[in-house]
Design an enzyme around this catalytic site. Structure first.
Site, PDB file in Angstrom:
ATOM      1  N   ARG A 120     -18.509   8.163  13.705  1.00 27.23           N
ATOM      2  CA  ARG A 120     -18.701   7.031  14.604  1.00 27.23           C
ATOM      3  C   ARG A 120     -20.143   7.006  15.119  1.00 27.23           C
ATOM      4  O   ARG A 120     -20.848   8.021  15.101  1.00 27.23           O
ATOM      5  CB  ARG A 120     -17.741   7.117  15.796  1.00 27.23           C
ATOM      6  CG  ARG A 120     -16.262   7.159  15.420  1.00 27.23           C
ATOM      7  CD  ARG A 120     -15.404   7.320  16.672  1.00 27.23           C
ATOM      8  NE  ARG A 120     -13.976   7.315  16.371  1.00 27.23           N
ATOM      9  CZ  ARG A 120     -13.247   8.414  16.162  1.00 27.23           C
ATOM     10  NH1 ARG A 120     -13.833   9.613  16.213  1.00 27.23           N
ATOM     11  NH2 ARG A 120     -11.961   8.326  15.903  1.00 27.23           N
TER      12      ARG A 120
ATOM     13  N   LYS B 147     -13.813  11.522  20.069  1.00 28.60           N
ATOM     14  CA  LYS B 147     -13.187  10.992  21.272  1.00 28.60           C
ATOM     15  C   LYS B 147     -12.494  12.107  22.055  1.00 28.60           C
ATOM     16  O   LYS B 147     -11.918  13.015  21.475  1.00 28.60           O
ATOM     17  CB  LYS B 147     -12.178   9.906  20.904  1.00 28.60           C
ATOM     18  CG  LYS B 147     -12.818   8.628  20.355  1.00 28.60           C
ATOM     19  CD  LYS B 147     -11.769   7.582  20.068  1.00 28.60           C
ATOM     20  CE  LYS B 147     -12.396   6.278  19.584  1.00 28.60           C
ATOM     21  NZ  LYS B 147     -11.378   5.238  19.298  1.00 28.60           N
TER      22      LYS B 147
ATOM     23  N   HIS C 243     -20.102   0.738  12.149  1.00 30.85           N
ATOM     24  CA  HIS C 243     -18.664   0.853  11.874  1.00 30.85           C
ATOM     25  C   HIS C 243     -18.334   0.346  10.468  1.00 30.85           C
ATOM     26  O   HIS C 243     -17.372   0.816   9.844  1.00 30.85           O
ATOM     27  CB  HIS C 243     -17.865   0.085  12.927  1.00 30.85           C
ATOM     28  CG  HIS C 243     -16.583   0.773  13.300  1.00 30.85           C
ATOM     29  ND1 HIS C 243     -16.557   1.997  13.945  1.00 30.85           N
ATOM     30  CD2 HIS C 243     -15.285   0.436  13.078  1.00 30.85           C
ATOM     31  CE1 HIS C 243     -15.303   2.366  14.133  1.00 30.85           C
ATOM     32  NE2 HIS C 243     -14.520   1.444  13.604  1.00 30.85           N
TER      33      HIS C 243
ATOM     34  N   ARG D 172     -18.709   3.206   8.324  1.00 30.66           N
ATOM     35  CA  ARG D 172     -17.535   4.083   8.473  1.00 30.66           C
ATOM     36  C   ARG D 172     -16.391   3.554   7.600  1.00 30.66           C
ATOM     37  O   ARG D 172     -15.715   4.319   6.913  1.00 30.66           O
ATOM     38  CB  ARG D 172     -17.132   4.132   9.954  1.00 30.66           C
ATOM     39  CG  ARG D 172     -15.905   4.986  10.280  1.00 30.66           C
ATOM     40  CD  ARG D 172     -15.825   5.119  11.813  1.00 30.66           C
ATOM     41  NE  ARG D 172     -14.526   5.516  12.301  1.00 30.66           N
ATOM     42  CZ  ARG D 172     -14.121   6.782  12.420  1.00 30.66           C
ATOM     43  NH1 ARG D 172     -14.920   7.761  12.018  1.00 30.66           N
ATOM     44  NH2 ARG D 172     -12.934   7.068  12.912  1.00 30.66           N
TER      45      ARG D 172
ATOM     46  N   HIS E 274      -9.008  10.454  13.101  1.00 35.36           N
ATOM     47  CA  HIS E 274      -7.910   9.625  13.598  1.00 35.36           C
ATOM     48  C   HIS E 274      -6.778  10.504  14.106  1.00 35.36           C
ATOM     49  O   HIS E 274      -6.466  11.533  13.505  1.00 35.36           O
ATOM     50  CB  HIS E 274      -7.361   8.715  12.497  1.00 35.36           C
ATOM     51  CG  HIS E 274      -8.262   7.582  12.148  1.00 35.36           C
ATOM     52  ND1 HIS E 274      -8.176   6.876  10.953  1.00 35.36           N
ATOM     53  CD2 HIS E 274      -9.280   7.005  12.841  1.00 35.36           C
ATOM     54  CE1 HIS E 274      -9.092   5.931  10.933  1.00 35.36           C
ATOM     55  NE2 HIS E 274      -9.776   5.994  12.058  1.00 35.36           N
TER      56      HIS E 274
ATOM     57  N   TYR F 269      -6.867   1.180   5.670  1.00 30.87           N
ATOM     58  CA  TYR F 269      -7.848   1.207   4.592  1.00 30.87           C
ATOM     59  C   TYR F 269      -7.193   1.112   3.223  1.00 30.87           C
ATOM     60  O   TYR F 269      -7.849   0.767   2.246  1.00 30.87           O
ATOM     61  CB  TYR F 269      -8.689   2.487   4.673  1.00 30.87           C
ATOM     62  CG  TYR F 269      -9.555   2.545   5.891  1.00 30.87           C
ATOM     63  CD1 TYR F 269     -10.687   1.744   6.011  1.00 30.87           C
ATOM     64  CD2 TYR F 269      -9.240   3.387   6.953  1.00 30.87           C
ATOM     65  CE1 TYR F 269     -11.473   1.784   7.141  1.00 30.87           C
ATOM     66  CE2 TYR F 269     -10.024   3.439   8.088  1.00 30.87           C
ATOM     67  CZ  TYR F 269     -11.134   2.633   8.178  1.00 30.87           C
ATOM     68  OH  TYR F 269     -11.910   2.673   9.302  1.00 30.87           O
TER      69      TYR F 269
END
Length: 301
Positions: free
Chosen positions: A154, A178, A247, A250, A273, A282
């Site tokens: 990210r 995150k 992004h 990504r 994730h 995806y």
């Protein structure tokens, strides 16, 4: 609620309630009217007579299907169902109907937009050394793009990288994602060589002014906005996508991995994730392998 007058349609009673008691704006009230009148017209189509009282859940569900068949977006259908739900709550509370046919009814799920990504041919063109000069700005920009493309990290993870997070021996990147969760991402020969060349140019220009991996010419850590601007500028050289952001790179990483037979669980871990369902989006973009299978297997292909 006021007792219904036979001369006042139920829709008008509801709209008066919204306008006078709930203080809804005129535009909102108009929007409610359009949605409710659309349902009323549907109920008046040829067939058994349908009144506000006789409407049941099947009728509302038929209306939803009719709207979807006509190409209405899920968001538009849900908005109309929401207006009808509010109307029936009002009507039931006021004793104008004996049941609420919308209670418990789920509207259509909104489709998530498919991720935008660059084609492999576009990435090959963009990363061709002939596309770049030896200036610090170009060396920095190309290194940023290679890092995004080879690791799928990210934007905030990239700008947070320090030199110590790069293991040159094992070719691994320690990334803080995150909620400060850390993960290790392996990288290949191209990124190893690109980072080494970039650091030589960077250190000659900025010295040891910062622990940050990616720095401006003044030696300061790159900000998200600065990286975003460089990526947008350079993706514009090879792509006409409306979105030209980190992004997108990504997404490009994830799509390329799946196209080249990487497992979904592996891609999930690389991207950081928490849920596999987030990664599964995806799979909608990875048709290259399916095309190959079809071409090789079908006798008429």
């Amino acid at each position: 609620c006021h007792k219904r007058s036979d001369n006042v349609p139920m829709i008008d009673m509801f709209l008066d309630y919204l306008r006078l008691e709930r203080n809804y704006s005129p535009m909102t009230v108009i929007s409610y009217r359009k949605d409710l009148e659309a349902f009323e017209r549907f109920c008046q189509e040829p067939g058994p007579q349908i009144t506000w009282e006789s409407v049941d859940t099947d009728v509302v569900r038929d209306w939803m299907e009719d709207m979807m068949d006509k190409g209405n977006a899920a968001s538009s259908v849900n908005r109309r169902i929401s207006a009808l739900r509010s109307f029936y709550r009002f009507a039931l509370r006021c004793g104008l109907v004996s049941k609420d046919p919308v209670h418990g009814l789920q509207g259509p799920r909104r489709q998530k937009p498919l991720p935008q990504f660059l084609k492999e041919s576009e990435m090959e063109q963009l990363l061709d050394p002939a596309m770049w000069t030896d200036s610090y700005g170009d060396v920095l920009a190309r290194t940023l793009i290679v890092t995004f493309y080879e690791t799928g990290i990210r934007l905030s993870e990239l700008t947070g990288l320090d030199d110590r997070d790069v293991d040159d021996v094992t070719c691994e990147l320690k990334v803080t994602g995150k909620r400060n969760k850390q993960r290790i991402i392996p990288f290949g020969k191209e990124l190893e060589e690109t980072l080494a060349a970039y650091r030589c140019v960077r250190d000659a220009r900025t010295g040891d002014s910062s622990p940050a991996l990616f720095r401006t010419e003044k030696g300061e850590r790159m900000t998200n906005a600065q990286v975003r601007a460089l990526v947008k500028k350079n993706l514009s050289r090879v792509s006409t996508l409306k979105k030209r952001t980190p992004h997108v790179l990504r997404h490009t990483f994830a799509t390329a991995m799946l196209n080249h037979e990487a497992g979904l669980e592996s891609v999930k871990k690389l991207l950081g994730h928490e849920s596999l369902s987030t990664t599964e989006i995806y799979t909608h973009t990875t048709f290259e392998q399916l095309k190959k299978v079809y071409k090789n297997a079908h006798p008429r292909a």
